[in-house]
Motif scaffolding. Structure first.
Motif, short mmCIF file in Angstrom:
data_model
loop_
_atom_site.label_atom_id
_atom_site.label_comp_id
_atom_site.label_asym_id
_atom_site.label_seq_id
_atom_site.Cartn_x
_atom_site.Cartn_y
_atom_site.Cartn_z
N THR A 1 0.39 -0.93 0.06
CA THR A 1 -0.27 -0.22 -0.20
C THR A 1 1.41 1.21 -0.32
OG1 THR A 1 -1.78 -1.39 0.71
CG2 THR A 1 -1.72 1.12 1.66
N LEU A 2 0.65 1.90 -0.66
CA LEU A 2 1.28 3.46 -1.58
C LEU A 2 0.96 4.95 -0.41
CD1 LEU A 2 2.62 3.24 -4.58
CD2 LEU A 2 3.56 2.48 -3.57
N PRO A 3 1.13 5.71 -0.07
CA PRO A 3 0.16 6.75 0.26
C PRO A 3 -0.47 7.16 -0.72
CG PRO A 3 3.11 7.06 0.32
CD PRO A 3 2.56 5.74 0.02
N MET A 4 -1.72 7.61 0.55
CA MET A 4 -3.04 8.25 -0.73
C MET A 4 -3.56 9.24 0.27
SD MET A 4 -4.51 8.60 -3.38
CE MET A 4 -3.75 7.89 -4.49
N TYR A 5 -3.69 10.38 0.08
CA TYR A 5 -5.27 11.50 0.27
C TYR A 5 -5.46 12.14 -0.33
CZ TYR A 5 -0.22 12.56 1.17
OH TYR A 5 1.31 12.86 1.35
N PRO A 6 -6.32 12.64 0.10
CA PRO A 6 -6.97 14.39 -0.33
C PRO A 6 -5.73 15.28 -1.11
CG PRO A 6 -8.40 13.26 0.71
CD PRO A 6 -7.24 12.66 1.77
N GLY A 7 -4.80 15.35 0.05
CA GLY A 7 -4.06 16.75 -0.18
C GLY A 7 -2.83 16.16 -0.83
N LEU A 8 -2.78 14.29 -1.48
CA LEU A 8 -1.51 14.49 -1.28
C LEU A 8 -1.24 15.25 -3.27
CD1 LEU A 8 0.82 11.45 -1.67
CD2 LEU A 8 -0.76 10.53 -3.58
N THR A 9 0.09 16.15 -2.87
CA THR A 9 0.71 16.93 -4.12
C THR A 9 0.35 16.12 -5.52
OG1 THR A 9 2.57 17.42 -3.53
CG2 THR A 9 0.85 18.76 -2.77
N GLU A 10 0.98 16.87 -6.59
CA GLU A 10 1.20 16.37 -7.49
C GLU A 10 2.60 16.00 -7.32
OE1 GLU A 10 0.37 17.90 -11.56
OE2 GLU A 10 -1.76 18.36 -10.80
N ASP A 11 3.90 17.46 -6.98
CA ASP A 11 5.28 16.39 -6.56
C ASP A 11 5.46 15.06 -6.14
OD1 ASP A 11 5.73 19.44 -7.81
OD2 ASP A 11 6.41 20.33 -6.11
N GLU A 12 4.23 15.30 -5.14
CA GLU A 12 4.80 13.78 -4.31
C GLU A 12 4.17 12.78 -4.66
OE1 GLU A 12 3.62 15.46 -0.11
OE2 GLU A 12 2.19 14.80 -1.26
N ILE A 13 2.95 12.76 -5.54
CA ILE A 13 3.65 11.46 -6.72
C ILE A 13 4.18 11.26 -7.80
CG2 ILE A 13 1.02 11.05 -8.72
CD1 ILE A 13 -1.00 12.79 -7.21
N ASP A 14 5.26 12.86 -8.56
CA ASP A 14 5.55 12.52 -9.14
C ASP A 14 6.65 11.85 -8.33
OD1 ASP A 14 4.95 13.21 -11.06
OD2 ASP A 14 5.45 15.79 -11.08
N TYR A 15 7.55 12.41 -7.07
CA TYR A 15 8.20 11.30 -6.48
C TYR A 15 8.66 10.28 -6.04
CZ TYR A 15 11.88 11.64 -1.90
OH TYR A 15 12.87 10.96 -1.83
N ILE A 16 7.39 9.44 -5.70
CA ILE A 16 7.25 8.27 -5.36
C ILE A 16 7.29 7.84 -6.58
CG2 ILE A 16 4.87 6.85 -4.77
CD1 ILE A 16 3.59 8.95 -3.32
N ALA A 17 6.53 8.47 -8.08
CA ALA A 17 6.41 7.06 -8.88
C ALA A 17 7.33 6.80 -9.42
CB ALA A 17 5.18 8.12 -9.72
N ASP A 18 8.85 8.28 -8.99
CA ASP A 18 10.20 8.13 -10.16
C ASP A 18 11.02 7.05 -9.46
OD1 ASP A 18 8.65 9.98 -11.88
OD2 ASP A 18 10.43 11.89 -10.52
N SER A 19 10.20 7.20 -8.09
CA SER A 19 11.33 6.14 -6.85
C SER A 19 10.69 4.77 -7.47
CB SER A 19 11.00 6.68 -5.23
OG SER A 19 10.81 7.61 -4.85
N ILE A 20 9.75 4.99 -7.48
CA ILE A 20 9.35 3.31 -7.82
C ILE A 20 9.96 3.02 -9.71
CG2 ILE A 20 7.70 1.49 -8.53
CD1 ILE A 20 6.09 3.37 -6.29
N ILE A 21 10.29 3.96 -9.92
CA ILE A 21 10.89 3.77 -11.95
C ILE A 21 12.40 3.07 -10.97
CG2 ILE A 21 11.41 4.75 -13.92
CD1 ILE A 21 8.31 6.30 -13.32
N ALA A 22 12.95 4.31 -10.15
CA ALA A 22 14.51 4.67 -10.54
C ALA A 22 14.73 2.57 -9.77
CB ALA A 22 14.11 5.28 -8.71
N PHE A 23 13.94 2.13 -8.59
CA PHE A 23 13.91 1.15 -8.66
C PHE A 23 13.60 0.00 -9.19
CE2 PHE A 23 11.84 -2.54 -6.31
CZ PHE A 23 13.03 -3.61 -5.29
N PHE A 24 12.43 0.02 -9.56
CA PHE A 24 12.63 -1.01 -11.19
C PHE A 24 14.00 -0.90 -11.87
CE2 PHE A 24 8.66 -2.05 -9.26
CZ PHE A 24 8.51 -3.24 -9.06
N ALA A 25 14.51 0.11 -12.20
CA ALA A 25 15.13 0.09 -12.96
C ALA A 25 16.75 -0.65 -12.64
CB ALA A 25 15.96 1.49 -14.01
#
Ligand code: PLP
Length: 384
Positions: free
Chosen positions: A360-384
């Motif tokens: 389960t990843l972070p999810m809440y109404p106030g999650l910002t686009e920057d935070e979403i990018d940071y989470i997604a980029d981190s996951i992309i980097a892990f799988f790279a």
């Protein structure tokens, strides 16, 4: 740092953040300033009416937790010794514990892999002459196969009690979860769709159940008016508990419920953005949703291909980046209590497989686009 040590640090992005505003503070202030009716009061009834209207149930009773709501509803149906109740193991432990509270036996059924809810076919296989009820959960804002489960309950003359603790507002073809079964429970604990800190509710169309629940909630007392501001004698007619929600808590519930449409829209839009950002990664699967299903994303849970080791490695990797994640849920039947104290030995292959893959990843109404990018980029980097 080890996983344990991480739990002590401040997360850059926690798993959830409460969505609160000035209206919440004002409502609670008003309730406090009144200087009376802090226990039983007008906000309790108003919150109940608003919940009934929002969900489309005839009766709602609020409780001091989702767990006490589950306990009360089983007591009200008279479920007890010798009875079996079919529950998922892929759930928060309270779902399974509720039958134990009343002396009944929880019987675990397996889940299906898409919604993570009870598998109707497996439920049917586990029915015995002692089965009284089925308690499915709607996992993390995602409706389970509730229409099929209703069919199973109907064909076998069983009670269907929806554990909608995590899914207030979720719906199937426009019909809200919590209105399919004989009754349903909700939770307002801190990480839920809306929150009062702690709190819960039971919803039902049955006037008889509603009357029984009122007694169970408040000492078995036949309350004809507000007990604390009336000198009237009120008789005690059955065994009851103090499962009441305070009026101050209900005040917060009202102002939270008033913004639920906004909260839900924010959750759904953030979840959509996250899924979009993660869509290119072959190592993970985004949460499932289908046509006609209204997911409210109380949680955003991905499936990590490659099983437990890969999943745990991703979790550690994200923790190193200050991103909190968690496994919802480790199976209940494998907990020390169920395995060792109660001696449960179950065959639940899908539950065990899924619980080794989910994160389960972070999810809440106030999650910002920057935070979403940071989470997604981190996951992309892990799988790279
Ligand atoms: C599926 C499920 N059932 C029941 C509960 C119990 O609710 P509460 O924490 O309000 O007692 C929870 C809450 O965490 C839950 O997630």
């Amino acid at each position: 740092m080890t996983r344990k040590e991480f739990q002590k640090v401040e997360w850059k992005i926690p798993l959830f953040k409460i969505y609160s505003d000035e209206a919440d503070i004002e409502m609670v202030n008003q309730a406090i300033r009144r200087g009376m009716f802090w226990a039983i009061g007008p906000n309790v009834e108003l919150f109940e009416q608003m919940l009934s209207q929002y969900i489309g149930a005839k009766h709602t009773l609020v409780f001091n937790s989702g767990t006490s709501a589950l306990h009360a509803v089983l007591l009200a149906y008279g479920v007890g010794t010798g009875d079996e109740v079919i529950v998922p193991s892929f759930t928060f432990i309270a779902t399974a514990n509720a039958p134990l509270f009343v002396g009944a036996r929880p019987v675990f059924a397996d889940i299906e892999e898409r919604t993570y809810g009870l598998d109707p076919e497996d439920v049917e296989r586990r029915i015995t002459p002692n089965t009284r009820a089925i308690i499915p959960i709607h996992y993390g804002g995602s409706p389970c196969l509730i229409r099929e489960l209703k069919g199973v309950a109907g064909r076998n003359n069983l009670l269907l009690i929806e554990d909608a603790a995590e899914s207030l507002g979720a719906a199937v073809n426009g019909k809200k979860v919590g209105t399919f079964g004989d009754s349903a429970i909700l939770s307002f604990c801190s990480n839920k769709v809306i929150t009062t800190g702690e709190g819960g509710a039971v919803l039902t169309d049955s006037a008889e159940l509603y009357e029984k629940l009122k007694l169970i909630r408040s000492h078995g007392r036949a309350e004809t008016s507000n007990y604390f501001s009336s000198s009237e004698y009120m008789d005690y007619v059955s065994l009851g508990y103090n499962f009441r929600m305070s009026d101050i808590t209900a005040a917060l519930g009202i102002s939270q419920l008033e913004k639920i449409e906004r909260i839900t829209e924010m959750r759904r839009s953030k979840a959509g953005m996250m899924s979009e950002r993660l869509s290119g990664i072959t190592g993970i699967e985004a949460p499932y949703s289908s046509k006609g299903v209204f997911h409210v994303y109380q949680m955003y849970t991905v499936k990590v291909k490659g099983g437990r080791d890969k999943r745990d490695a991703l979790s550690d990797y994200l923790a190193n980046k200050g991103i909190m994640t968690r496994v919802y849920f480790p199976p209940v039947h494998l907990t020390h209590f169920y395995k060792n104290s109660l001696g449960y030995k179950c065959s639940l292959p899908i539950t065990e497989k899924v619980s080794e893959q989910v994160l389960t990843l972070p999810m809440y109404p106030g999650l910002t686009e920057d935070e979403i990018d940071y989470i997604a980029d981190s996951i992309i980097a892990f799988f790279a």
